[in-house]
Scaffold this motif. Structure first.
Motif, PDB file in Angstrom:
ATOM      1  N   SER A 660     -30.384  -6.235  15.524  1.00 48.54           N
ATOM      2  CA  SER A 660     -31.796  -6.093  15.181  1.00 48.54           C
ATOM      3  C   SER A 660     -32.687  -5.908  16.406  1.00 48.54           C
ATOM      4  CB  SER A 660     -32.266  -7.322  14.402  1.00 48.54           C
ATOM      5  OG  SER A 660     -33.648  -7.244  14.137  1.00 48.54           O
ATOM      6  N   ILE A 661     -33.560  -4.887  16.353  1.00 47.08           N
ATOM      7  CA  ILE A 661     -34.569  -4.700  17.391  1.00 47.08           C
ATOM      8  C   ILE A 661     -35.586  -5.830  17.341  1.00 47.08           C
ATOM      9  CG2 ILE A 661     -36.494  -3.229  18.140  1.00 47.08           C
ATOM     10  CD1 ILE A 661     -34.908  -0.816  17.196  1.00 47.08           C
ATOM     11  N   ASN A 662     -35.925  -6.262  16.128  1.00 48.47           N
ATOM     12  CA  ASN A 662     -36.901  -7.328  15.945  1.00 48.47           C
ATOM     13  C   ASN A 662     -36.538  -8.106  14.679  1.00 48.47           C
ATOM     14  OD1 ASN A 662     -39.281  -8.840  15.205  1.00 48.47           O
ATOM     15  ND2 ASN A 662     -40.463  -7.546  16.593  1.00 48.47           N
ATOM     16  N   PRO A 663     -35.808  -9.214  14.814  1.00 48.16           N
ATOM     17  CA  PRO A 663     -35.348  -9.951  13.629  1.00 48.16           C
ATOM     18  C   PRO A 663     -36.462 -10.437  12.725  1.00 48.16           C
ATOM     19  CG  PRO A 663     -34.131 -10.644  15.594  1.00 48.16           C
ATOM     20  CD  PRO A 663     -35.247  -9.771  16.077  1.00 48.16           C
ATOM     21  N   ALA A 664     -37.614 -10.813  13.280  1.00 49.38           N
ATOM     22  CA  ALA A 664     -38.701 -11.311  12.445  1.00 49.38           C
ATOM     23  C   ALA A 664     -39.207 -10.218  11.515  1.00 49.38           C
ATOM     24  CB  ALA A 664     -39.842 -11.836  13.317  1.00 49.38           C
ATOM     25  N   ILE A 665     -39.400  -9.025  12.065  1.00 47.04           N
ATOM     26  CA  ILE A 665     -39.857  -7.909  11.245  1.00 47.04           C
ATOM     27  C   ILE A 665     -38.792  -7.527  10.225  1.00 47.04           C
ATOM     28  CG2 ILE A 665     -40.251  -5.405  11.355  1.00 47.04           C
ATOM     29  CD1 ILE A 665     -42.109  -5.929  13.690  1.00 47.04           C
ATOM     30  N   ASP A 666     -37.548  -7.529  10.629  1.00 46.31           N
ATOM     31  CA  ASP A 666     -36.480  -7.169   9.695  1.00 46.31           C
ATOM     32  C   ASP A 666     -36.382  -8.160   8.546  1.00 46.31           C
ATOM     33  OD1 ASP A 666     -35.885  -4.910  11.089  1.00 46.31           O
ATOM     34  OD2 ASP A 666     -34.141  -5.722  12.129  1.00 46.31           O
ATOM     35  N   ARG A 667     -36.490  -9.447   8.835  1.00 46.24           N
ATOM     36  CA  ARG A 667     -36.450 -10.426   7.750  1.00 46.24           C
ATOM     37  C   ARG A 667     -37.630 -10.230   6.802  1.00 46.24           C
ATOM     38  NH1 ARG A 667     -34.708 -14.031  11.812  1.00 46.24           N
ATOM     39  NH2 ARG A 667     -36.837 -14.819  12.050  1.00 46.24           N
ATOM     40  N   GLY A 668     -38.787  -9.936   7.362  1.00 39.94           N
ATOM     41  CA  GLY A 668     -39.950  -9.674   6.522  1.00 39.94           C
ATOM     42  C   GLY A 668     -39.744  -8.480   5.614  1.00 39.94           C
ATOM     43  N   GLN A 669     -39.133  -7.430   6.156  1.00 45.17           N
ATOM     44  CA  GLN A 669     -38.847  -6.254   5.338  1.00 45.17           C
ATOM     45  C   GLN A 669     -37.852  -6.572   4.227  1.00 45.17           C
ATOM     46  OE1 GLN A 669     -39.821  -2.529   5.656  1.00 45.17           O
ATOM     47  NE2 GLN A 669     -41.473  -3.973   6.023  1.00 45.17           N
ATOM     48  N   ILE A 670     -36.857  -7.381   4.536  1.00 47.39           N
ATOM     49  CA  ILE A 670     -35.846  -7.742   3.544  1.00 47.39           C
ATOM     50  C   ILE A 670     -36.469  -8.565   2.421  1.00 47.39           C
ATOM     51  CG2 ILE A 670     -33.746  -9.106   3.179  1.00 47.39           C
ATOM     52  CD1 ILE A 670     -33.021  -8.320   6.150  1.00 47.39           C
ATOM     53  N   GLU A 671     -37.299  -9.547   2.794  1.00 49.83           N
ATOM     54  CA  GLU A 671     -37.953 -10.378   1.783  1.00 49.83           C
ATOM     55  C   GLU A 671     -38.844  -9.533   0.878  1.00 49.83           C
ATOM     56  OE1 GLU A 671     -38.204 -14.358   4.655  1.00 49.83           O
ATOM     57  OE2 GLU A 671     -40.007 -13.194   4.188  1.00 49.83           O
ATOM     58  N   GLY A 672     -39.671  -8.699   1.493  1.00 53.53           N
ATOM     59  CA  GLY A 672     -40.578  -7.876   0.701  1.00 53.53           C
ATOM     60  C   GLY A 672     -39.857  -6.886  -0.176  1.00 53.53           C
ATOM     61  N   ALA A 673     -38.783  -6.289   0.354  1.00 51.94           N
ATOM     62  CA  ALA A 673     -38.026  -5.307  -0.423  1.00 51.94           C
ATOM     63  C   ALA A 673     -37.353  -5.959  -1.625  1.00 51.94           C
ATOM     64  CB  ALA A 673     -36.979  -4.635   0.460  1.00 51.94           C
ATOM     65  N   TYR A 674     -36.786  -7.154  -1.421  1.00 54.31           N
ATOM     66  CA  TYR A 674     -36.176  -7.854  -2.555  1.00 54.31           C
ATOM     67  C   TYR A 674     -37.204  -8.080  -3.655  1.00 54.31           C
ATOM     68  CZ  TYR A 674     -34.272 -11.512  -5.503  1.00 54.31           C
ATOM     69  OH  TYR A 674     -33.863 -12.230  -6.601  1.00 54.31           O
ATOM     70  N   VAL A 675     -38.378  -8.567  -3.286  1.00 53.79           N
ATOM     71  CA  VAL A 675     -39.405  -8.871  -4.279  1.00 53.79           C
ATOM     72  C   VAL A 675     -39.857  -7.597  -4.990  1.00 53.79           C
ATOM     73  CG1 VAL A 675     -41.748  -9.748  -4.605  1.00 53.79           C
ATOM     74  CG2 VAL A 675     -40.158 -10.958  -3.101  1.00 53.79           C
ATOM     75  N   GLN A 676     -39.979  -6.489  -4.240  1.00 51.91           N
ATOM     76  CA  GLN A 676     -40.377  -5.237  -4.874  1.00 51.91           C
ATOM     77  C   GLN A 676     -39.286  -4.735  -5.822  1.00 51.91           C
ATOM     78  OE1 GLN A 676     -41.095  -1.639  -2.369  1.00 51.91           O
ATOM     79  NE2 GLN A 676     -43.126  -1.669  -3.327  1.00 51.91           N
ATOM     80  N   GLY A 677     -38.029  -4.877  -5.420  1.00 51.90           N
ATOM     81  CA  GLY A 677     -36.933  -4.491  -6.302  1.00 51.90           C
ATOM     82  C   GLY A 677     -36.881  -5.358  -7.541  1.00 51.90           C
ATOM     83  N   MET A 678     -37.101  -6.649  -7.360  1.00 56.63           N
ATOM     84  CA  MET A 678     -37.162  -7.563  -8.497  1.00 56.63           C
ATOM     85  C   MET A 678     -38.293  -7.160  -9.444  1.00 56.63           C
ATOM     86  SD  MET A 678     -37.887 -11.691  -8.451  1.00 56.63           S
ATOM     87  CE  MET A 678     -39.603 -11.473  -7.912  1.00 56.63           C
ATOM     88  N   GLY A 679     -39.434  -6.780  -8.868  1.00 54.34           N
ATOM     89  CA  GLY A 679     -40.558  -6.351  -9.693  1.00 54.34           C
ATOM     90  C   GLY A 679     -40.226  -5.127 -10.524  1.00 54.34           C
ATOM     91  N   TRP A 680     -39.572  -4.138  -9.894  1.00 49.13           N
ATOM     92  CA  TRP A 680     -39.189  -2.919 -10.611  1.00 49.13           C
ATOM     93  C   TRP A 680     -38.315  -3.229 -11.820  1.00 49.13           C
ATOM     94  CZ3 TRP A 680     -34.089  -0.342  -9.285  1.00 49.13           C
ATOM     95  CH2 TRP A 680     -33.850   0.763 -10.104  1.00 49.13           C
ATOM     96  N   LEU A 681     -37.389  -4.151 -11.658  1.00 46.93           N
ATOM     97  CA  LEU A 681     -36.377  -4.396 -12.681  1.00 46.93           C
ATOM     98  C   LEU A 681     -36.743  -5.481 -13.680  1.00 46.93           C
ATOM     99  CD1 LEU A 681     -33.284  -4.161 -10.340  1.00 46.93           C
ATOM    100  CD2 LEU A 681     -33.863  -2.574 -12.178  1.00 46.93           C
ATOM    101  N   THR A 682     -37.847  -6.211 -13.436  1.00 44.20           N
ATOM    102  CA  THR A 682     -38.122  -7.341 -14.316  1.00 44.20           C
ATOM    103  C   THR A 682     -39.544  -7.388 -14.879  1.00 44.20           C
ATOM    104  OG1 THR A 682     -38.796  -8.826 -12.511  1.00 44.20           O
ATOM    105  CG2 THR A 682     -36.439  -8.749 -13.069  1.00 44.20           C
TER     106      THR A 682
END
Length: 783
Positions: A660-682
């Motif tokens: 990771s170039i920047n783990p903090a930013i990457d974790r933030g992207q992962i958290e947000g992406a999961y929530v957006q994917g959850m939103g799409w499907l639920t």
């Protein structure tokens, strides 16, 4: 979740090393203090006018005349001008690939909400009110609104595509077990916080500057120039930052930027066009919804022997990005699984709705949703844990499987970096999956009104534009006499932290502190011909271009440093804000000043093109992707069988971002992406009436996830590994892949519903799994 960080802590951390450091987002302080400038915050020039769009009231029809009464509109208070397609001097098009999509309707309207005219007034309120009340003269025609209607009518925006591997019909016939079914996944609104906005400013000698909230400034530049019969060099597009994009500002931004540009060019006055949320959602495209019909053959252990799949998507009335979106759905129908015999058919359906467009994942999520539905059905039929079925179908090295094709995709690409098996095993152990499965079963046995579900779902997502020519990036790096550095690149910042990572890449490339680097707003006059910030490619191609520029600068500065240090050029090293060699060191700022005195050029352009890829998009064969990203999520949910309500109880994720170039930013992207994917499907659901009107066109009717939907137990760990390909810092893309982690939320809900009938009956559930659908599925299983 990431722990809160104070402003003082954010300020202090910027002095750390560059690559691999958890530096704050470069605009973090500006975001939280409200000082970050977006397009609408740009001080308006004297004489600025305001535009609004008059849109079609029907889904399909012939315009009578121009469709609007100019004289009547011009008589309204504050109105300065009205423009229709007849006023466009050049090409009337906002189609990003096929030029089949006028930005102002010409003779025919193809969806309810299609822009017909631009009204310009002295005040934004005046323009919006006149546009809202305007009457459009149109003769209504029959409309095709659904996938089924399009299939019956043979209406397509592009020809059907088919991919075959092995002999699926024969393998199906020979399989011991066979199942078939049909499922759906819905549309999704991008719902960026900052809506579409363009501010067009005329310049001298017919030139034009467009300030646009866009993921693709180059596309807006070329299309505006074409519409106004200008050279591309006459139009400048600038985007400092966006308040979110998610694919919705890749092609759709051109509708608004061209409308503003037309008005500004004709009137020779600045024109701002900012649509409200209702119009934004009514005019722009969504994620493609899919119907997925499937038949599968498998053995006693759940290993897939044959699969026959039909994909049909609602593309809207024009091509837009439907070609590559549907192609990517086909390319990701395998997810992490080896499918030895496959027949895959993809229909791209034309409907009288907004042209479906890019959205984070770009077809990949829909393809993965299809195969994961199949895996769940197999597991339930055999009374196996779905995780076991997933593990048994994973790609394997040929030396282990005895099958030479077991690490080759259905499109002929050999997978070189497969780590899904290791990653899933780690997550299974870390999350305590087996013990939690027992606990879920025990809970369900004791409760009738509440049931819990658990799912572990992996992902494999290919990284590259499938259009090979788009895999290129450029950068401009300027070093000033005081040692500070400005960087400009072709990517756009939409909150994802791209500019932060690019500053880190540049700082590492020059061996200087990140504090000396400033990444400036995207500008088509600084870095031309840039691809859209899409396909999760932003950090890879732009970072590599910056590295190329920094390599050239070091080559120029090394002889200067060697002269100051009294050593050989080969001995010079750049690090820690200085150049060293021969046992001595010279500060960076001093080196730069001496380079200027010696007339050494301190401005360099960098360029990069992704190597190795080569793909036939007609046959869907070849090396489509440079590398793959992997991840997996465990989600535990609880449902109320009497109301359909559900709660996300816990989420555990292991995700592969390389080094990771920047783990903090990457974790933030992962958290947000999961929530957006959850939103799409639920929960996120686009609802249309029979006339083709979108009923869910604002936050009061369209539900997106909020903080309360995120569980307290939300653990994200970055997989320990690095990219096998020489990307910047051996990192991997992180924008799109983790959205597919949200699949685990949907299948956990499905698992909970299945528990109401002892996992003995097929679950009649489609996405999104709203409370209504959950309740109906629970009731259906009682029958």
């Amino acid at each position: 979740m990431n722990a809160p960080t104070t402003l003082a802590e954010l300020a202090a951390v910027t002095s750390r090393q560059a690559l691999g450091a958890e530096l704050p987002h470069e605009s973090a302080r500006l975001h939280v203090t409200g000082e970050a400038h977006y397009t609408d915050d740009i001080p308006e020039l004297r004489g600025t006018l305001y535009a609004a769009l008059i849109t079609s009231p029907v889904a399909h029809g012939e315009l009578i005349g121009e469709g609007v009464n100019r004289e009547e509109l011009l008589a309204q208070h504050g109105v300065v001008a009205v423009f229709t397609s007849r006023d466009i001097p050049g090409e009337n098009n906002c189609g990003p690939i096929v030029h089949d999509d006028p930005f102002l309707a010409d003779g025919v309207v193809h969806f309810l909400g299609q822009p017909v005219a631009v009204v310009v007034a002295r005040d934004m309120l005046y323009a919006r009110e006149v546009a809202k009340k305007a009457k459009v003269a149109v003769k209504e025609l029959p409309a095709i609104l659904t996938i089924e209607q399009a299939l019956d009518a043979g209406a397509q925006v592009l020809p059907t595509k088919t991919v075959e591997r092995g002999d699926a019909p024969a393998a199906l016939a020979a399989a011991k077990h066979r199942l078939q079914g049909s499922t759906r996944c819905g549309q999704q609104e991008q719902f960026y916080l900052e809506g579409h906005i363009s501010y067009a400013v005329p310049r001298e000698d017919g030139q034009l500057t467009l300030f646009v909230s866009t993921q693709h400034p180059d596309g807006n530049q070329r299309e505006a120039a074409s519409a106004l019969c200008l050279g591309t060099h006459d139009v400048e597009v600038i985007c400092r930052r966006m308040g979110g994009g998610f694919g919705g500002k890749e092609g759709n931004a051109s509708i608004f930027s061209q409308s503003a540009a037309l008005a500004a060019f004709k009137l020779q006055r600045p024109v701002k066009l900012r649509v409200n949320r209702d119009d934004d959602m009514t005019i722009t495209g969504k994620r493609h919804d899919f119907r997925i019909d499937w038949e599968v053959g498998f053995d006693d252990n759940g290993r897939i022997q044959a699969l026959d799949v039909m994909l049909a998507s609602r593309c809207g009335y024009s091509v837009d990005y439907s070609g590559p979106v549907n192609d990517r759905a086909m390319l990701h129908i395998d997810n992490c699984y080896h499918l030895p015999n496959l027949r895959l058919v993809s229909h791209r359906c034309r409907t009288n709705t907004q042209s479906s467009t890019a959205f984070r994942g770009f077809g990949g999520p829909q393809g993965m949703f299809g195969i994961e539905t199949v895996v769940e059905a197999i597991a339930q039929h055999l009374k196996l844990d779905a995780l076991d079925v997933r593990m048994r179908n994973l790609y394997q090295a040929p030396e282990r499987s005895g099958d030479a094709t077991s690490m080759t995709t259905h499109y002929g690409q050999v997978i070189e970096d497969f780590v899904a098996d290791k990653l899933m095993a780690e997550l299974e152990a870390e999350s305590g999956y087996r013990a939690r499965r027992e606990a879920v079963n025990a809970f369900n046995a004791k409760h009738r009104g509440r049931q819990r579900g658990l799912a572990l779902v992996p992902l494999k997502f290919g990284i590259s534009f499938t259009a090979t020519m788009l895999n290129q990036g450029g950068a401009l790096v300027n070093v000033f006499m005081d040692g500070t550095v400005s960087v400009n690149h072709g990517g756009t910042e939409m909150g994802q932290g791209l500019n932060t990572k690019m500053a880190q890449v540049a700082a590492d490339g020059l061996g200087i502190p990140v504090a000396l680097v400033r990444v400036t707003g995207t500008d088509t006059q600084k870095v031309p011909n840039a691809s859209a910030t899409a396909a999760s490619s932003g950090a890879d191609i732009n970072g590599a271009a910056i590295n190329h520029a920094c390599d050239q600068l070091r080559e120029r500065l090394a002889p200067v440093a060697a002269g100051l240090l009294g050593c050989a050029v080969a001995e010079v090293k750049f690090s820690a804000g200085q150049a060293s060699g021969g046992g001595q060191a010279v500060p960076w700022a001093e080196l730069v000043k001496n380079a200027w005195l010696q007339r050494v050029g301190l401005s360099v352009t960098g360029f990069y093109k992704t190597p190795e890829i080569g793909y036939d998009n007609l046959k869907l064969q070849g090396r489509a992707f440079y590398y793959y990203c992997y991840g997996a999520a465990v989600t535990e949910v609880e449902i109320d069988t009497a109301t359909g309500e559900w709660w996300c109880k816990a989420v555990d994720i292991v995700h592969d971002v390389g080094q990771s170039i920047n783990p903090a930013i990457d974790r933030g992207q992962i958290e947000g992406a999961y929530v957006q994917g959850m939103g799409w499907l639920t929960m996120e659901e686009c609802i249309w009436d029979k006339s083709g009107k979108l009923l869910t066109h604002g936050p009061s009717t369209y539900k997106i996830p909020v903080a309360g939907d995120v569980p307290e137990h939300f653990k994200v760990r970055l997989f320990d590994g690095m990219n096998v390909k020489p990307t910047p810092y051996r990192s991997k893309a992180v924008g799109e892949p983790p959205l597919m982690l949200g699949l685990s939320a949907y299948f956990a809900i499905r698992d909970a519903i299945a528990a109401t009938a002892g996992h003995a009956k097929p679950v009649p559930l489609q996405a999104p799994a709203t409370p209504e659908r959950i309740l109906l599925a629970c009731e259906a299983l009682k029958a």
